[in-house]
Enzyme design. Structure first.
Site, PDB file in Angstrom:
ATOM      1  N   GLY A  47      53.732 -44.315  27.937  1.00 36.33           N
ATOM      2  CA  GLY A  47      52.875 -45.450  27.612  1.00 36.33           C
ATOM      3  C   GLY A  47      52.757 -45.755  26.138  1.00 36.33           C
ATOM      4  O   GLY A  47      51.983 -46.624  25.746  1.00 36.33           O
TER       5      GLY A  47
ATOM      6  N   ASN B 289      46.023 -51.945  13.476  1.00 32.02           N
ATOM      7  CA  ASN B 289      45.936 -50.626  14.112  1.00 32.02           C
ATOM      8  C   ASN B 289      44.892 -49.744  13.434  1.00 32.02           C
ATOM      9  O   ASN B 289      44.163 -48.998  14.094  1.00 32.02           O
ATOM     10  CB  ASN B 289      47.300 -49.934  14.071  1.00 32.02           C
ATOM     11  CG  ASN B 289      48.292 -50.564  15.031  1.00 32.02           C
ATOM     12  OD1 ASN B 289      47.930 -51.424  15.833  1.00 32.02           O
ATOM     13  ND2 ASN B 289      49.545 -50.156  14.941  1.00 32.02           N
TER      14      ASN B 289
ATOM     15  N   THR C 159      50.443 -44.467  18.417  1.00 34.88           N
ATOM     16  CA  THR C 159      50.058 -43.798  19.661  1.00 34.88           C
ATOM     17  C   THR C 159      49.702 -42.338  19.419  1.00 34.88           C
ATOM     18  O   THR C 159      48.634 -41.870  19.819  1.00 34.88           O
ATOM     19  CB  THR C 159      51.204 -43.891  20.689  1.00 34.88           C
ATOM     20  OG1 THR C 159      51.550 -45.262  20.880  1.00 34.88           O
ATOM     21  CG2 THR C 159      50.774 -43.289  22.014  1.00 34.88           C
ATOM     22  N   ILE C 160      50.592 -41.588  18.753  1.00 29.38           N
ATOM     23  CA  ILE C 160      50.338 -40.177  18.484  1.00 29.38           C
ATOM     24  C   ILE C 160      49.258 -40.019  17.426  1.00 29.38           C
ATOM     25  O   ILE C 160      48.332 -39.210  17.568  1.00 29.38           O
ATOM     26  CB  ILE C 160      51.636 -39.473  18.031  1.00 29.38           C
ATOM     27  CG1 ILE C 160      52.649 -39.455  19.171  1.00 29.38           C
ATOM     28  CG2 ILE C 160      51.342 -38.048  17.567  1.00 29.38           C
ATOM     29  CD1 ILE C 160      52.251 -38.635  20.363  1.00 29.38           C
TER      30      ILE C 160
ATOM     31  N   LYS D 232      65.207 -36.675  19.974  1.00 29.54           N
ATOM     32  CA  LYS D 232      66.366 -37.451  19.551  1.00 29.54           C
ATOM     33  C   LYS D 232      66.985 -36.910  18.256  1.00 29.54           C
ATOM     34  O   LYS D 232      68.063 -37.339  17.849  1.00 29.54           O
ATOM     35  CB  LYS D 232      65.990 -38.923  19.392  1.00 29.54           C
ATOM     36  CG  LYS D 232      65.641 -39.586  20.729  1.00 29.54           C
ATOM     37  CD  LYS D 232      65.137 -40.990  20.538  1.00 29.54           C
ATOM     38  CE  LYS D 232      64.857 -41.650  21.893  1.00 29.54           C
ATOM     39  NZ  LYS D 232      63.835 -40.947  22.692  1.00 29.54           N
TER      40      LYS D 232
END
Length: 634
Positions: free
Chosen positions: A458, A324, A298-299, A415
């Site tokens: 998302g 991907n 995603t990033i 985190k």
């Protein structure tokens, strides 16, 4: 030349001749008409020729009458003024203005301006259907809507809906929180009050037979909190809420229209856009070879899209997932076919492969986004998470240092602050290694920049896609704890700020930086679930139930962005903070990492966990994970 341009020129020629004759008649009248006889014929032809020539030279015939605007009116004023001046000068040289009243030129200027401008704007009004005497016939009934926000977007929407009988909506009123706006109108639509008066305004419109069937938010800069409040209000009124896109998001072309779109989860969580230094971002990337690990995630994928827009000398995409990598390669080749692109299936843990990639391609700028980031998955695969997040980062960082990359940007997570899970602890250890490596670079060498932020809306494995799937299946939606909160940011905003932070870090004299993105206010997960149910047009607890399942292994109720020992300082860029790094001496850290690598490679999970806790002293596993280990017999 197109027929439409020829017709426009013929129209203007007739108008110019008529305006000249009419100006003479208005000035001299019938009694003195004979005074104009000497120059009447050649003066008419000369004035007509001058007008058409000036209008053509100023490109007035390239515009479309159906889109006549104030800009066209300004151009028309300039053309008419220049035509009158040139004609007066020519008449002076021809007959020294004998029997030509000086006021004739001023009268002619006004007549010509009106006679040229009026047909253009009447034609547009006829085309748009905005003339008061035009009767709209046929077509489906228009949906009455109430607009929230009385600005440029609202005016554009009302104007757009006035064009033609096939427009879907009709604005019956507006609301705006600026008290000075109340009682005014925009294109005849009244501004009835502020947003907090929406219930009474809707009741008033209902009494008048104009109850709105949709509320439309026109301000694209509205904060997420504002949108959430409006959604609650719309829900109580039983009227759906929608919004308009940003004016800057329009496609090119004169036929573009403002299209109403539903409120999305991004709108509920969004904040006002930070002002970014795009010149600094371009200077960082342009003309340099850029390598991105985890480029299919995603990033990583969003990094490739945005970096490609800054004209790098080349992009090297490293990704373990073949699918991907194929997806982002296909997308980039379609969008930027001229961009030199290299795609490599590779594992960041493979030190030899990574070293070979750096040796061949010599990247100047590296973005390290490859990671195992799903918390429960990392808890169930401790050794894999440590090998990827710690030793994958180590191999990339050492390759940067060895082969002279100018900047390495490591993507981290909230985190990593006071971690209660393996994913967070492994990312904290990766941060520590990059900081130690940067501290060891006394002169020259690579700058190591860490960028830390929260959940990306998302992204793969995040809560929003999960909730969407559960909604589509008819529920229930599962939430681990009623008090759980998380920071959220859209992927586009996160990557924009990552690039901005990289530009800031590259410009400093420090060899290591930890930047933390301003994530705004944390969001309760149960509130997010409730809002998603409402966005689907359903009632929480009735149509879709929310079930609390308990905290998962490694989860905590809330996340933090800073460790207590990290002093957070504002930077020159709004939305980005600088945290003071916590250093470990590089050689000592390398010695401690060796037995951790051996334990993970030999799949000795208890030993690996104990070593991870020693290397990250603030790491305390959640009680849920301890129960999980006991169930596994560890």
């Amino acid at each position: 030349m197109k027929a439409s341009r020829i017709l426009a020129m013929m129209h203007d020629a007739i108008i110019a001749a008529a305006s000249f004759l009419l100006a003479i008649w208005l000035r001299l009248g019938e009694e003195q008409w004979h005074l104009a006889q000497p120059y009447l014929i050649y003066g008419t032809w000369l004035f007509t020729l001058v007008c058409v020539s000036v209008c053509a030279s100023m490109r007035l015939y390239r515009g479309l009458w159906r889109y006549a605007s104030m800009q066209d009116m300004v151009a028309l004023v300039k053309a008419v003024t220049l035509s009158i001046l040139i004609f007066a000068l020519l008449m002076f040289f021809i007959n020294h203005l004998k029997n030509v009243p000086r006021s004739l030129f001023f009268i002619n200027w006004m007549l010509l301006l009106v006679l040229l401008g009026a047909p253009r704007f009447i034609y547009r009004a006829l085309h748009d259907g905005t003339l008061p005497w035009r009767v709209q016939t046929g077509g489906a009934p228009k949906i009455p809507v109430l607009l929230i926000g009385a600005g440029d977007h609202a005016e554009q929407f009302i104007r757009d809906m006035e064009r033609g009988r096939h427009s879907l909506f009709i604005a019956v009123a507006l609301v705006d929180d600026d008290p000075r706006q109340k009682g005014r109108t925009i294109r005849g639509v009244p501004i009835l009050g502020a947003t907090d008066a929406l219930p009474s305004i809707v009741r008033r419109l209902e009494r008048e037979g104009e109850r709105p069937q949709k509320l439309i938010l026109t301000d694209d800069r509205a904060a997420g909190e504002t949108v959430r409040e409006l959604l609650e209000m719309a829900d109580r009124l039983g009227i759906p809420l929608a919004r308009l896109p940003s004016l800057s998001a329009f496609k090119s072309g004169v036929s573009d229209r403002l299209e109403v779109r539903p409120i999305a989860v991004e709108d509920l969580l969004g904040r006002s856009q930070n002002v970014l230094d795009r010149d600094a971002m371009r200077a960082l990337v342009e003309g340099r070879t850029v390598l991105i690990t985890g480029a299919g995630g995603t990033i990583g994928a969003e990094l490739t899209r945005q970096i490609a827009c800054f004209n790098p000398a080349g992009l090297i995409l490293v990704e373990l997932s073949e699918f991907n990598l194929y997806q982002i390669e296909r997308e980039l080749k379609a969008a930027r076919p001229d961009l030199p692109l290299t795609v490599i299936i590779g594992d960041v843990r493979d030190l030899r492969h990574i070293d070979g990639i750096f040796r061949v391609h010599k990247p100047a700028l590296v973005f390290h986004a490859a990671a195992i980031k799903h918390v429960p998955m990392a808890e169930a695969n401790v050794e894999e998470a440590i090998l990827t997040n710690v030793f994958g980062t180590k191999s990339v960082a050492e390759a940067c240092r060895k082969h002279g990359a100018g900047v390495m940007v490591m993507i981290s997570t909230d985190k990593a602050v006071n971690p209660t899970n393996v994913m967070g602890a492994s990312k904290r250890l990766a941060e520590n290694f990059c900081q130690a490596l940067g501290e060891a670079e006394h002169t020259g060498g690579t700058k190591f920049i860490t960028v830390r932020f929260g959940n990306v809306l998302g992204s793969t494995g995040s809560v929003v896609p999960l909730f969407s799937e559960q909604l589509a299946a008819g529920g229930p939606i599962t939430v681990t704890h009623p008090e759980m909160t998380r920071y959220f940011m859209t992927v586009r905003e996160a990557v924009e700020l990552v690039l901005q932070a990289a530009a800031l870090g590259a410009a400093t004299g420090r060899k290591e930086c930890v930047f933390v993105l301003d994530m705004g206010r944390p969001v309760k997960i149960v509130d997010l679930a409730t809002q998603m149910i409402k966005l689907a047009g359903l009632t929480p607890g009735e149509d879709i139930k929310i079930v609390f399942t308990g905290l998962r292994p490694g989860e905590k109720l809330y996340e933090e962005l800073f460790h207590f020992s990290e002093n957070a300082a504002k930077t020159e860029c709004e939305g980005i903070f600088l945290a003071s790094p916590r250093f470990t001496e590089l050689s000592a850290l390398k010695r401690l990492l060796e037995p951790l690598f051996a334990a993970c490679s030999e799949r000795k999970m208890p030993e690996a966990l104990e070593m991870l806790k020693k290397l990250v002293p603030e790491f305390e596993h959640s009680p849920q994970y301890l129960h999980y280990l006991k169930a596994l017999g560890q």
